[in-house]
Design an enzyme around this catalytic site. Structure first.
Site, short mmCIF file in Angstrom:
data_model
loop_
_atom_site.label_atom_id
_atom_site.label_comp_id
_atom_site.label_asym_id
_atom_site.label_seq_id
_atom_site.Cartn_x
_atom_site.Cartn_y
_atom_site.Cartn_z
N ARG A 193 0.86 -1.19 0.00
CA ARG A 193 0.00 0.00 0.00
C ARG A 193 0.90 1.24 0.00
NH1 ARG A 193 -2.14 3.10 4.62
NH2 ARG A 193 -3.81 4.38 3.80
N ASN B 241 -7.44 2.01 9.78
CA ASN B 241 -6.14 2.16 10.43
C ASN B 241 -6.38 2.17 11.92
OD1 ASN B 241 -5.13 2.54 7.89
ND2 ASN B 241 -4.45 4.64 8.20
O1 IFM Z 1 2.83 7.63 10.00
C1 IFM Z 1 1.47 7.68 10.18
C2 IFM Z 1 0.74 7.50 8.86
O2 IFM Z 1 1.15 8.41 7.90
C3 IFM Z 1 -0.74 7.66 9.07
N1 IFM Z 1 -1.22 6.81 10.14
C4 IFM Z 1 -0.49 6.82 11.37
C5 IFM Z 1 0.98 6.61 11.13
C6 IFM Z 1 1.75 6.61 12.46
O3 IFM Z 1 1.58 7.81 13.11
#
Ligand code: IFM
Length: 444
Positions: free
Chosen positions: A72, A289
């Site tokens: 990804r 996420n």
């Molecule tokens: O590094 C970031 C990413 O760009 C987006 N989600 C969280 C990660 C860790 O902070």
């Protein structure tokens, strides 16, 4: 894990590519923001980062060595369209053609994200995500990218984490473009970002035949810190702002009533007829996420959300102070599945930051804590799959140590260690273990 489950790693353009001003790339809001004194913890920037722009063949070789079946990554919008719209930068398009071709040759499926926070500065100069027109410019960019790469890329994600880039970029100002406009900034930018997503979905589908299209949200199970009414209310407001605002709009075509009441009228964005119909365009998958749970009590943050995040006693924490609580990922997967029924879910990011690491006398990085983090969280993803959640893949955040936004290079998350002086890559123990899991954990 189920038969068709994919194991991958994730990155984003600004965090790894470098080549910030090479080959016709336009300026992004992160190029600009990192120049602001005090904005980045170690005063660094992504000018060079992991120099992935030149070293991508080596990075693909590392993924192949681990046995990963998917990758990804995001496109840099200003590398492709330096002015944000209109003219395509041929050298930028060429870089992504080469990257995609090399991935496919290595047997690694590309999962492409269109927006991972690096808005063209030229669009920011016209108001950025406060300007409704940015949503139209995003839709044009999405159509252009789908036309260029849609013959080979079959998994498309519009936005990465609108909650984070809208709120930390426009409400608190700790991320680019650094605006401190409070709740109003978070809500207006979120509406335009969601509109951008919704307008892009059908265009990607029609340009990239047979593609699956989705969005990645950073949603967290939210728990009140105590059973006091004011803490329960604060947790509900926080859940409304971070989770339900996006999920309800995308899956139900309506913003949550309690949040509309809370924001009404002073903090409401300009929501026009047809906006929510566009935002709720059906998607093929939802990216989630997840790093931690949110334990919330009443407090002074971002009135009228008026909350405070609590770090429960007795838990373990990452170097960023994020609680390590593997059950959080199972809980959010089950909750989203039961409440919104997305057709498919991918865990598009999950991982752990440590303090900066150095190789030991044998040249190894034995990142025991990260290994146990991945094992713990993956067990819970498997458990969610067993409970019927249609979770189809998992992407470790992140392939290699990189530029961690306002924290610069002080918070490594990688499966691969990068020596930023020499650009030498070294697989960590977590990379070895994750690779073994990827090769062995799928029933075939
Ligand atoms: O590094 C970031 C990413 O760009 C987006 N989600 C969280 C990660 C860790 O902070």
């Amino acid at each position: 894990m189920p038969e068709d489950f994919v194991f991958g790693s994730a990155t984003s353009a600004y965090q790894i590519e470098g080549a910030a001003a090479l080959d016709g790339k336009g300026e992004s809001i992160w190029d600009r923001f990192t120049r602001k004194p005090g904005a980045i913890a170690d005063g660094s920037n992504g000018d060079m980062a992991c120099d992935h722009y030149h070293l991508y063949p080596r990075d693909i070789a590392l993924m192949k060595e681990m046995g990963l079946s998917a990758y990804r990554f995001s496109l840099s919008w200003p590398r492709l369209l330096p002015e944000g719209s209109g003219r395509v930068n041929a050298a930028g398009a060429d870089f992504y053609h080469r990257l995609i071709d090399a991935l496919l040759k290595a047997g690694i499926e590309p999962f492409l994200t269109l927006y991972h926070w690096d808005l063209p500065q030229r669009l920011q100069d016209k108001g950025g995500w406060y300007n409704r027109d940015t949503a139209m410019r995003f839709a044009d960019y999405a159509a252009e990218a789908a036309q260029l790469f849609g013959d080979r890329v079959k998994k498309w994600t519009t936005l990465n984490e609108p909650w984070t880039f809208c709120w930390w970029g426009h409400a608190t100002g700790e991320d680019a473009p650094g605006l401190k406009d409070g709740v109003k900034g978070g809500v207006i930018s979120s509406h335009h970002a969601l509109l951008a997503h919704g307008l892009a979905v059908p265009l990607i589908r029609s340009e990239a035949r047979g593609a699956e299209v989705g969005i990645t949200l950073d949603v967290n199970v939210t728990e009140p810190a105590t059973d006091r009414a004011e803490d329960i209310e604060a947790a509900r407001r926080f859940d409304g702002a971070q989770n339900r605002w996006y999920l309800d709009a995308i899956f139900r075509g309506a913003y949550p009533e309690d949040m509309l009441d809370l924001y009404n009228p002073r903090l409401l964005p300009d929501i026009r007829p047809g906006d929510l119909a566009a935002i709720s365009a059906p998607i093929d998958f939802l990216g989630i996420n997840n790093y931690r749970r949110s334990v919330i009590r009443a407090g002074a943050e971002l009135a009228p959300l008026s909350y405070e995040r609590v770090s429960p006693e007795g838990s373990d924490y990452s170097a960023l102070g994020w609680e390590i609580w593997p059950q959080a990922i199972e809980d959010i997967l089950v909750h989203v599945h039961e409440t919104y029924r997305p057709a498919r879910i991918y865990v598009t990011e999950n991982g752990m930051a440590t303090a900066p690491e150095v190789p030991d006398a044998r040249g190894r990085i034995e990142d025991v804590e990260r290994v146990s983090y991945y094992v713990g969280y993956l067990e819970k993803v498997a458990s969610a799959a067993r409970r019927g959640v249609p979770v189809k893949g998992y992407f470790a955040w992140t392939l290699m140590d990189n530029f961690e936004w306002a924290l610069g290079y002080t918070a490594p998350f990688g499966l691969v260690h990068v020596d930023f002086k020499t650009q030498e890559r070294r697989l960590k123990w977590s990379g070895e273990v994750y690779g073994r899991i990827a090769r062995e954990a799928v029933e075939r």
